[in-house]
Design a protein around this motif. Structure first.
Motif, mmCIF file in Angstrom:
data_model
loop_
_atom_site.group_PDB
_atom_site.id
_atom_site.type_symbol
_atom_site.label_atom_id
_atom_site.label_comp_id
_atom_site.label_asym_id
_atom_site.label_seq_id
_atom_site.Cartn_x
_atom_site.Cartn_y
_atom_site.Cartn_z
ATOM 1 N N TYR A 145 -1.193 2.667 -10.015
ATOM 2 C CA TYR A 145 -1.066 1.388 -9.324
ATOM 3 C C TYR A 145 -2.150 1.170 -8.282
ATOM 4 N N THR A 146 -2.568 -0.087 -8.173
ATOM 5 C CA THR A 146 -3.343 -0.540 -7.027
ATOM 6 C C THR A 146 -2.387 -1.222 -6.050
ATOM 7 N N GLU A 147 -2.864 -1.473 -4.859
ATOM 8 C CA GLU A 147 -2.047 -2.192 -3.876
ATOM 9 C C GLU A 147 -1.673 -3.575 -4.396
ATOM 10 N N GLU A 148 -2.592 -4.220 -5.088
ATOM 11 C CA GLU A 148 -2.307 -5.554 -5.636
ATOM 12 C C GLU A 148 -1.209 -5.493 -6.694
ATOM 13 N N LYS A 170 0.836 -1.214 0.000
ATOM 14 C CA LYS A 170 0.000 0.000 0.000
ATOM 15 C C LYS A 170 0.865 1.257 0.000
ATOM 16 N N ALA A 171 1.901 1.283 0.829
ATOM 17 C CA ALA A 171 2.786 2.449 0.861
ATOM 18 C C ALA A 171 3.458 2.653 -0.492
ATOM 19 N N SER A 172 3.814 1.559 -1.162
ATOM 20 C CA SER A 172 4.430 1.653 -2.487
ATOM 21 C C SER A 172 3.446 2.223 -3.509
ATOM 22 N N ALA A 173 2.207 1.736 -3.479
ATOM 23 C CA ALA A 173 1.197 2.241 -4.412
ATOM 24 C C ALA A 173 0.933 3.724 -4.177
ATOM 25 N N GLU A 216 8.897 8.648 5.978
ATOM 26 C CA GLU A 216 8.641 9.649 6.999
ATOM 27 C C GLU A 216 7.395 9.176 7.736
ATOM 28 N N GLY A 217 7.584 8.679 8.950
ATOM 29 C CA GLY A 217 6.492 8.003 9.626
ATOM 30 C C GLY A 217 6.149 6.737 8.873
ATOM 31 N N ASP A 218 4.875 6.558 8.551
ATOM 32 C CA ASP A 218 4.443 5.372 7.784
ATOM 33 C C ASP A 218 4.440 5.610 6.283
ATOM 34 N N ALA A 219 4.701 6.832 5.856
ATOM 35 C CA ALA A 219 4.627 7.163 4.426
ATOM 36 C C ALA A 219 5.964 6.927 3.737
ATOM 37 N N MET A 220 5.948 6.156 2.662
ATOM 38 C CA MET A 220 7.153 5.946 1.871
ATOM 39 C C MET A 220 7.369 7.165 0.983
ATOM 40 N N VAL A 221 8.582 7.716 1.012
ATOM 41 C CA VAL A 221 8.869 8.923 0.223
ATOM 42 C C VAL A 221 9.921 8.678 -0.854
#
Length: 321
Positions: free
Chosen positions: A35-38, A16-19, A60-65
């Motif tokens: 993109y979807t999570e899948e 999910k973070a990647s999407a 940063e926290g739970d967010a992929m940057v």
């Protein structure tokens, strides 16, 4: 320099973070990739992406940057070409994150290369749309040079798509579980003389081709009079693209003809058949990507079928001694 960012390898739980990151990147880079999570989970579980040894993500926290990951090849001769992929959230660019990830990617590529093909030459490839701001400067700073160009081509669909006559002695059939291995074998044989191509083992085929984006009803195989498979066309469809654009795009992911059957209308017949099938099933357009220096003269075949260039991609390469 990076504030409170944390760094670690990717895992398959980062889908999910990647999407979210990739979709944020798309809002600025406009590469037509949503993109979807899948979708991202499929990439993360790629059997030839060694996430523990050859990936890195910034959070940063739970967010992929930002992220980078390497995909190696199980089979190689003379040259082992690994793919370095990555990106940085638009709100975090110009801070050195991309440079850090690129440098880590080169080192990770060396590590997986030493594990799998230590006696071969290593070539690291980056494949990105030409127009992305700052990309050329970043990869050039790491020693990459442009070595190949690819075009995304598109063709609108509708009632104007004519029916296609299959050349004499050939018959067409849709994909099925029973002929899946024929599809894969034709892909591998027909791409033997394509630049940078390597055989796709069964696990890679299942991950990259017959995944959730695969559309068997618009994927076809041609056989000769003796039943030998001679050509294939494989179609993919990304729901996330339709959500973002409102356009249903049938992407012809793989088009291959055995060398001894080229220049006999095989590819043209497959394309025409697939265009009609896609139009009948409500797709708005068809698309594909083509090597500008294809040994089979593919750009000309696609232009004749009504495809027109939409976006150019550059293959950047770094030879590592």
């Amino acid at each position: 320099m990076f504030g409170d960012l944390s760094w670690r390898p990717l895992t398959d739980e980062d889908a999910k973070a990647s999407a979210d990151l990739l979709n944020a990147i798309e809002t600025v880079d406009k590469s037509g990739e949503n993109y979807t999570e899948e979708d991202t989970r499929t990439e993360l579980v790629d059997p030839y992406a060694d996430l523990d040894r050859a990936s890195l993500a910034a959070f940063e926290g739970d967010a992929m940057v930002g992220y980078m990951k390497i995909r190696f090849k199980p089979f190689a001769e003379e040259v082992h070409r690994v793919f370095l992929d990555g990106g940085v959230h638009p709100g975090y660019r110009r801070r050195g994150i991309g440079t850090t990830l690129a440098e880590a990617g080169v080192e990770a590529a060396k590590a997986v290369h030493a594990l799998h093909h230590p006696d071969l030459k290593l070539m690291i490839d980056v494949h990105k749309a030409e127009h992305i701001a700052g990309l050329a400067e970043l990869v050039r700073s790491q020693g990459f040079t442009p070595v190949r160009y690819f075009q995304r081509m598109e063709r609108p669909l509708g009632d104007a798509i004519p029916g296609t006559e299959i050349p004499g002695g050939l018959r067409v059939e849709p994909w099925s579980e029973e002929n899946d291995e024929d599809f894969r074998s034709v892909r591998n044989a027909s791409f033997e003389d394509y630049w940078g191509a390597a055989p796709m083992p069964a696990d890679h085929w299942k991950n990259k081709i017959t995944n959730q984006t695969f559309r068997p009803e618009v994927s076809f195989l041609l056989r000769d009079s003796g039943g030998t498979p001679v050509g294939i066309l494989v179609t993919m469809y990304w729901e996330a693209d339709t959500e973002a654009t409102g356009v249903r795009d049938a992407h012809f992911m793989v088009i291959g003809t055995l060398r001894e059957h080229r220049n006999r209308g095989v590819a043209s017949a497959l394309i025409g058949h697939a265009l009609r099938a896609a139009a009948d099933q409500g797709y708005d357009q068809a698309s594909l990507s083509v090597d500008s220096a294809s040994p089979a003269g593919a750009p000309g075949i696609f232009e004749k079928a009504g495809f027109r260039p939409k976006m150019r991609y550059v293959r950047w390469a770094l030879e590592v001694s």
